[in-house]
Motif scaffolding. Sequence first.
Motif, short mmCIF file in Angstrom:
data_model
loop_
_atom_site.label_atom_id
_atom_site.label_comp_id
_atom_site.label_asym_id
_atom_site.label_seq_id
_atom_site.Cartn_x
_atom_site.Cartn_y
_atom_site.Cartn_z
N SER A 176 0.83 -1.19 0.00
CA SER A 176 0.00 0.00 0.00
C SER A 176 0.88 1.26 0.00
O SER A 176 1.85 1.33 0.74
CB SER A 176 -0.87 -0.04 1.24
OG SER A 176 -1.73 1.02 1.23
N GLY A 177 0.52 2.21 -0.84
CA GLY A 177 1.24 3.49 -0.86
C GLY A 177 2.54 3.50 -1.63
O GLY A 177 3.30 4.47 -1.57
N LYS A 180 1.22 2.44 -6.98
CA LYS A 180 0.66 1.61 -8.06
C LYS A 180 -0.18 2.46 -9.00
O LYS A 180 -0.11 2.31 -10.21
CB LYS A 180 -0.17 0.46 -7.46
CG LYS A 180 0.70 -0.50 -6.64
CD LYS A 180 -0.09 -1.70 -6.16
CE LYS A 180 -1.09 -1.38 -5.07
NZ LYS A 180 -0.48 -0.90 -3.81
N ARG A 364 2.87 7.22 0.73
CA ARG A 364 1.73 7.96 1.29
C ARG A 364 2.04 8.39 2.72
O ARG A 364 1.74 9.51 3.13
CB ARG A 364 0.47 7.12 1.24
CG ARG A 364 -0.73 7.92 1.71
CD ARG A 364 -2.07 7.30 1.39
NE ARG A 364 -2.31 7.14 -0.01
CZ ARG A 364 -2.36 5.95 -0.62
NH1 ARG A 364 -2.20 4.85 0.08
NH2 ARG A 364 -2.59 5.88 -1.89
N1 ATP Z 1 7.98 7.71 -6.82
C1 ATP Z 1 7.12 8.62 -6.34
N2 ATP Z 1 7.49 9.90 -6.27
C2 ATP Z 1 6.64 10.81 -5.77
N3 ATP Z 1 5.44 10.58 -5.30
C3 ATP Z 1 5.00 9.32 -5.34
C4 ATP Z 1 5.82 8.27 -5.86
N4 ATP Z 1 5.14 7.11 -5.76
C5 ATP Z 1 3.97 7.43 -5.17
N5 ATP Z 1 3.86 8.73 -4.93
C6 ATP Z 1 2.72 9.41 -4.26
O1 ATP Z 1 2.37 8.60 -3.14
C7 ATP Z 1 0.97 8.51 -2.98
C8 ATP Z 1 0.53 7.06 -3.03
O2 ATP Z 1 0.65 6.56 -4.34
P1 ATP Z 1 -0.46 5.61 -4.99
O3 ATP Z 1 -1.84 6.06 -4.64
O4 ATP Z 1 -0.15 5.48 -6.43
O5 ATP Z 1 -0.11 4.28 -4.21
P2 ATP Z 1 -0.82 2.86 -4.27
O6 ATP Z 1 0.27 1.87 -4.41
O7 ATP Z 1 -1.89 2.90 -5.30
O8 ATP Z 1 -1.40 2.75 -2.81
P3 ATP Z 1 -2.68 1.92 -2.30
O9 ATP Z 1 -2.31 0.47 -2.36
O10 ATP Z 1 -2.81 2.41 -0.90
O11 ATP Z 1 -3.82 2.30 -3.19
C9 ATP Z 1 0.36 9.35 -4.08
O12 ATP Z 1 0.03 10.62 -3.56
C10 ATP Z 1 1.47 9.47 -5.11
O13 ATP Z 1 1.37 10.66 -5.83
#
Ligand code: ATP
Length: 453
Positions: A176-177, A180, A364
């Motif tokens: 998570s976070g 993805k 996140r």
């Molecule tokens: N490499 C990165 N550089 C900068 N910001 C990032 C990066 N990766 C993720 N983020 C930021 O971190 C936050 C979480 O990313 P995201 O929602 O894509 O994660 P996720 O894997 O989908 O999490 P979840 O499983 O909780 O849905 C977002 O606000 C995103 O913009």
Amino acid sequence: MDDKKILLIVEDDLGLQKQLKWSFADYQTVVAGNRTEAITALRRFTPDVVTLDLGLPPDAANASEGLATLKEILALAPSTKIIVVTGNDDRDHAINAVALGAYDFYQKPIDTDVLGLIVRRAFQLAELQKDYTKLQQLTAEPLDGIIASSKKMQDVIRMVEKVAPTTATTLLLGESGTGKEVFAKAIHGLSSRAEHPFVAVNCAAIPENLLESELFGYEKGAFTGASQQTKGKIEYAHKGTFMLDEIGDLPFPLQAKLLRFLQERVVERIGGRQAIPVDVRIICATHQNLQNLIEEGKFRSDLYYRISEITLNIPALRERGSDSLTIATALLKRYNEMNNRQVRGFTEEAAKAIQSYPWPGNIRELENKIKRAVIMTDGVYISFDDLELPAAENEEEAMPFNLKTVREIAETDAIRKALALSNNNVSNAAKLLGISRPTLYSFFDKYNIQVNE
Ligand SMILES: Nc1ncnc2c1ncn2[C@@H]1O[C@H](COP(=O)(O)OP(=O)(O)OP(=O)(O)O)[C@@H](O)[C@H]1O
Ligand SMILES: [Mg+2]
């Protein structure tokens, strides 16, 4: 060329000038006796560290020439570490100076050993900050919204660049976070479908009985309340990209329907008889272990093979080396702008903690901590305390560089320095450290430090 570090000494007393020059022989010292000379030297030598006598003689127009010099230096070279040196009676000025952005202050009479320690730390911090500025420049965002400098992430990004132009169904795996959704959008953005819609549905966020109509749509009268024909989200993504987030939570009966869609590329709205062809690129994502779900009979293995034509594993933040600090620095800049703040960076302790904390909530969590710290900090730099990181609970699970280790290293370091500075005199070392003699002895026991007094 002389590649010693440059220290600018701003001091009007000739005797003190000489003493300081002599005691800082390890650095290339430049001396200025007033504000004009100081600014000229600043422009010419761009020193990382400056010692500034706050009690410079008042200029006709300016009662506090020292503070004026401080402001001018910071306006010209904001990253300069300025240590203000004050007389006995102007502690208030000193505090004022720190509020204005001075790195630290030191009260006369000058003890060159102690001042030397402060200067050395200031140089170390300047060095660290230069390192991350360099890192930051090195890692101008390679993909929209994704900041990454580590080798691991560079590999993932290279894969994204290869996969994006294809129509392969892609599975994104990661805690998570980890980003993805950002990666799914990046794949869409780099593909020929970029001009068409990107539509995402989160299987975990929509109740099971509504998910089917959300995905596939329905015809008027298909069920009670279906008052008009409604397209499903998959149809909305026609010619674009459809992201099925948290696919591990897709209910079993719907898995069969999705599989049929993936094989035939047509959707049938609920209550409809028409097969509607839809051209979409599918990206699925989950933080769950799909293999385990398959073994537990909760996920169809045939669907798994369909959706994982290409699998991208997005590493957790704690596996990305210095990325945490690079991302933190970028976020700091972003939140400064959003909140109209001028926080300049992180203290050394905070920077170390960011790198060693295991970040279970990944980016996140990092975002939340930095956002809060930028708003709440009273300082020019975000300190360790501003980050409000939870203490490491489980020693076994902790990283080799957990906060406790960081603290132990810092404490032993400071104790050894204090002992060296006081020639192993325990009372004096305790004074330097601001603790009592018995407390210092208890640290000797704790860290197994031998002292020959
Ligand atoms: N490499 C990165 N550089 C900068 N910001 C990032 C990066 N990766 C993720 N983020 C930021 O971190 C936050 C979480 O990313 P995201 O929602 O894509 O994660 P996720 O894997 O989908 O999490 P979840 O499983 O909780 O849905 C977002 O606000 C995103 O913009
Ligand atoms: Mg997500």
